[in-house]
Design an enzyme around this catalytic site. Sequence first.
Site, PDB file in Angstrom:
ATOM      1  N   GLN A 183      -6.637  -4.864   1.572  1.00  0.00           N
ATOM      2  CA  GLN A 183      -5.402  -4.826   0.792  1.00  0.00           C
ATOM      3  C   GLN A 183      -5.472  -5.742  -0.425  1.00  0.00           C
ATOM      4  OE1 GLN A 183      -2.084  -5.244   3.388  1.00  0.00           O
ATOM      5  NE2 GLN A 183      -0.553  -5.352   1.775  1.00  0.00           N
ATOM      6  N   GLY A 199      -7.915  -1.031  15.129  1.00  0.00           N
ATOM      7  CA  GLY A 199      -8.172   0.364  14.821  1.00  0.00           C
ATOM      8  C   GLY A 199      -8.097   0.645  13.339  1.00  0.00           C
ATOM      9  N   TYR A 215     -13.694  -9.211  17.877  1.00  0.00           N
ATOM     10  CA  TYR A 215     -12.563  -9.432  18.773  1.00  0.00           C
ATOM     11  C   TYR A 215     -13.062 -10.354  19.877  1.00  0.00           C
ATOM     12  CZ  TYR A 215     -10.475  -5.455  16.404  1.00  0.00           C
ATOM     13  OH  TYR A 215      -9.955  -4.606  15.455  1.00  0.00           O
ATOM     14  N   ASP A 258       4.834   0.125   6.693  1.00  0.00           N
ATOM     15  CA  ASP A 258       5.374  -0.693   7.788  1.00  0.00           C
ATOM     16  C   ASP A 258       6.883  -0.586   7.919  1.00  0.00           C
ATOM     17  OD1 ASP A 258       2.843  -1.516   8.383  1.00  0.00           O
ATOM     18  OD2 ASP A 258       3.082  -3.585   7.700  1.00  0.00           O
ATOM     19  N   GLU A 298       9.366  -5.265  -6.404  1.00  0.00           N
ATOM     20  CA  GLU A 298       8.723  -6.076  -5.381  1.00  0.00           C
ATOM     21  C   GLU A 298       9.215  -7.509  -5.517  1.00  0.00           C
ATOM     22  OE1 GLU A 298       7.066  -7.917  -2.638  1.00  0.00           O
ATOM     23  OE2 GLU A 298       6.424  -5.816  -2.694  1.00  0.00           O
ATOM     24  N   LEU A 302       0.816  -1.210   0.000  1.00  0.00           N
ATOM     25  CA  LEU A 302       0.000   0.000   0.000  1.00  0.00           C
ATOM     26  C   LEU A 302       0.854   1.266   0.000  1.00  0.00           C
ATOM     27  CD1 LEU A 302      -2.799  -1.028   2.534  1.00  0.00           C
ATOM     28  CD2 LEU A 302      -2.981  -0.891   0.053  1.00  0.00           C
ATOM     29  N   GLY A 303       1.923   1.289   0.807  1.00  0.00           N
ATOM     30  CA  GLY A 303       2.760   2.472   0.875  1.00  0.00           C
ATOM     31  C   GLY A 303       3.529   2.729  -0.403  1.00  0.00           C
TER      32      GLY A 303
END
Length: 516
Positions: A113, A305, A216, A296, A35, A15-16
């Site tokens: 993702q 979150g 959760y 990351d 990649e 994603l980044g």
Amino acid sequence: MHTRSTPVLIVGAGLGGLSTAVFLGLHGVPALVVERHPGTSQEPKARGQMPATMEALRVAGLAEGFQAAAPPGRPEMTIVIATSVTGRVLHSFTEAMPDFGRFSPAPTGLVSQERAEPLLAARAGELGADIRFSTRMESFAADEDGITAVLRDLATDETYEVRAAYLVGADGHRGGVREAAGIGAHGRGVLEESTSLLFEASLDPVLDGAAVQMHYLQNPELPGGSGMFVSTDTPGRFVAVVQDVRDDDHARELIRLITGVPDLDVKLLSRTTWSTACRIADRFSSADGRVHLVGDAAHLMPPTGGQGGNTAVMDGFHLAWKLAATVRGQAGPGLLAGHDAERRPFAEFLVEQQYANLVHRAAPHLADDTVAERIDPARLLFGYRCPAGAFTDEPGTGPGAADAPLFEDPAAPSGRPGTRAPHVALADGTSTRDLYGRDFVLLTGSPAWRSAALAAAERLQVPVAVPGLDGPWAPAHGVTPSGAVLVRPDGIVAWRTAATGDPRDVERALRTVLDR
């Protein structure tokens, strides 16, 4: 060994990395993205796009694609803490999911993702990026003029050199760019090892029809007393997250325990082990300014979150215009120095917020006096004020000033430099937020400021848009209609003046921001 060249080399097509390539392309700078994996992620993780992320994706021409890729079902996210999917609910905060309409004109997104990365990769390619999968960076070396990297094509085993002005490390927490750039890391470290079980089962009768289901689980019968259940973008396919999975038979037993359906027919598709961790790079940019970290590689946080993927996309959004302006010769080195100064304080705070969510939702045994107090989501997502960076300071509000908190109330925005330019609805039904994403923008009702901005843009050869405004935009920005507000391409306030003043101030502000 032959050498190729590119303005920006991006290592990592998550994603980044892909977001950085997209937004670089929007600013006219093609990137080379490498990649090591053969394609984009197949994992249905990093789900959901906050409104600020959707604003950025709209600028990139991707908002409609993301909305179309959302999973079927009622367009909302069910989030509960329970003993199992069908068991006793300990707490539900689905009904308390806030409406962010007063802070942004954009909706939230629900894509994971798994579907987001192909959309980003396709758009990056359309904008000129060269994306090479099955390609690993073996090493790189920096000098005063740029980066020389050695790449290996894993399909052919061919190695070749690439010469780049800048390197973006988007290779995740297991990548090597950060360490190779001489950047350390700090944080709570690894919290636990978990296994994601991707499976298919018929669960529609026990689910509530929401597009996204997230449970959760707090249950002493589960290994470690906790687990998670998450829906995916594919109907009938789900992910269970647990610890200490022995084998496939044990995995199926745990899935039945998590769902609360003892006789559930489970088709196990895959098992993936990963670490929940809190880690922040000591710097987001190398000392020489040639290497910059996103996603990351810069900040690793628990998934509780849903901000890891959002922050990765926004890292690329905020970094790309700085890289592009520097590559084009419009800015000095001080502009890129703002990447660390602006993004790292937010990431430091956000990681601890995600950790606090983890403790609250899934790991109450970790509760102690080091756990941060959770703040209002709107303040977290829309109220951040960069303590330093590429903007002008105002008296009494500079770095370290007593009245310069890291977050302000977005319902009462200050309009100070370093804050997100507020959303103000205009008379034509659009928002001031719709003006940002490509060029600098000067908000003003004054012909004198308009002329000054256009003249400064011409002298500096930097595009500045000066839109005609129809609506009460000024109070939310802390100025009068005869004043002016300069907003950066990424929607951050760069400079403002309350009323008519020295026309040369616009050019001075641009020079300050661009380090000219």
